[in-house]
Scaffold this active site. Sequence first.
Site, PDB file in Angstrom:
ATOM      1  N   ASP A 231      61.281 133.620 -53.993  1.00 14.01           N
ATOM      2  CA  ASP A 231      61.344 135.067 -54.215  1.00 14.01           C
ATOM      3  C   ASP A 231      61.867 135.398 -55.606  1.00 14.01           C
ATOM      4  O   ASP A 231      61.515 136.419 -56.177  1.00 14.01           O
ATOM      5  CB  ASP A 231      62.219 135.724 -53.140  1.00 14.01           C
ATOM      6  CG  ASP A 231      61.523 135.599 -51.787  1.00 14.01           C
ATOM      7  OD1 ASP A 231      61.722 134.572 -51.114  1.00 14.01           O
ATOM      8  OD2 ASP A 231      60.738 136.501 -51.447  1.00 14.01           O
ATOM      9  N   ASN A 241      64.988 131.800 -51.917  1.00 15.18           N
ATOM     10  CA  ASN A 241      63.869 131.834 -50.962  1.00 15.18           C
ATOM     11  C   ASN A 241      64.442 132.156 -49.584  1.00 15.18           C
ATOM     12  O   ASN A 241      65.663 132.268 -49.404  1.00 15.18           O
ATOM     13  CB  ASN A 241      63.111 130.501 -50.963  1.00 15.18           C
ATOM     14  CG  ASN A 241      61.761 130.614 -50.268  1.00 15.18           C
ATOM     15  OD1 ASN A 241      60.978 131.509 -50.569  1.00 15.18           O
ATOM     16  ND2 ASN A 241      61.483 129.739 -49.320  1.00 15.18           N
TER      17      ASN A 241
HETATM   18  O1  MRU Z   1      61.504 138.535 -46.279  1.00 14.83           O
HETATM   19  P1  MRU Z   1      60.096 138.176 -46.594  1.00 14.83           P
HETATM   20  O2  MRU Z   1      59.249 137.790 -45.439  1.00 14.83           O
HETATM   21  O3  MRU Z   1      59.429 139.174 -47.502  1.00 14.83           O
HETATM   22  O4  MRU Z   1      60.355 136.852 -47.384  1.00 14.83           O
HETATM   23  C1  MRU Z   1      59.819 136.523 -48.553  1.00 14.83           C
HETATM   24  C2  MRU Z   1      59.030 135.365 -48.321  1.00 14.83           C
HETATM   25  O5  MRU Z   1      57.878 135.525 -48.034  1.00 14.83           O
HETATM   26  C3  MRU Z   1      59.606 134.020 -48.344  1.00 14.83           C
HETATM   27  O6  MRU Z   1      60.896 133.892 -48.767  1.00 14.83           O
HETATM   28  C4  MRU Z   1      58.642 133.125 -49.027  1.00 14.83           C
HETATM   29  O7  MRU Z   1      58.938 131.818 -48.784  1.00 14.83           O
HETATM   30  C5  MRU Z   1      58.623 133.387 -50.508  1.00 14.83           C
HETATM   31  S1  MRU Z   1      57.075 133.283 -51.160  1.00 14.83           S
HETATM   32  C6  MRU Z   1      56.332 134.733 -50.823  1.00 14.83           C
END
Ligand code: MRU
Length: 349
Positions: A231, A241
Amino acid sequence: MLVNDKSYQTVWMEGNSVMMINQNLLPFDFVIHECKTHWDTCMAITDMTVRGAGAIGAAAGFAMAQVYLEAQEAENPSLILEGRHDIEATRPTARNLFYAVEKVYEAGKLSAVNARTEAQRLALRDTEDTRNIGQFGNSLIKKGANILTHCNAGWLAFVDYGTALSPVYTAHHAGKQVFVYVGETRPRGQGARLTAWELHNEGVPHLIVPDNAVASLMAQKKIDLVIVGADRIAANGDTANKIGTLDRAILANHFGLPFYVAAPLSTFDAACTSGKQIPIEERSKDEVFFQNGIDSNGNQIKVRVSSPGSDAINPAFDITPAGLITGIITEKGIIGADKKSIAAVLKQN
Ligand code: MRU
């Protein structure tokens, strides 16, 4: 990607509306959600109707274009900064959101039409970048590899293809007979609900595994490689992440397994010198107290799964230190998770 033989992207713009697959209803119902105003789009990002770093980046870019269109219609330029603030207040961790808002905000200084064109360019770029991540990541995957992933960093988390899953799709289509262990990813279950749905649709063999089964699987030598998304990646390679990623990185290190992060350059944040500066979102405790699912008639329901007398915490992300990351798969190639490699690749952006 194909859903019922029809090609879809996760989020797109039609006229002045932002359209998206409603991820809160997956995998049980496939519904397209329309956001007519930038505020609707903000709500959809906050409540995770659209989620995943790249998808919320694209949605945020489109929302910024909506802000310009609304300000033009109302002949009120003061709405522009207010609207930008609304978007930036939705979710704090994914860098892609702030990257897209900044780019579209700058483009909109020329005209509202230019803002929309820029938002669309960014969404297209996300698609191209994640396709390239698939090509580079595929080089790491041996025939018959057993891959562990966490959360959903597939096409639903981006405009298309995904990051952690893009190499998996490329390897699968190349006939490498890969197998994926999908961590269920409590509390929201993005692995069990979304990654499993994606892999099933694409015909990739996989198993959903409880989050706490990973050490045991690694001890039994059932996993060859870990690939996760990101993220936000700091200048030194520390990576934010989904919560639980750090556990997997520590375990991979313990068992001597390669641990790769896959992310486009729009996820890197040179302004964060280390993971300590990355803001971590704290979400509602209700996501821990309750789970959503379907009853025996197929109706979506919410049930309490924890003792009513107890409190909870719900941090949505954790930070994996760069030292636990074998490499980062980007659209420009696979790089080291270190300051020098990151600075060099960001120069190419
Ligand atoms: O909280 P989310 O579902 O929006 O989480 C983000 C993600 O999708 C993950 O952390 C993912 O592994 C990162 S890559 C898009």
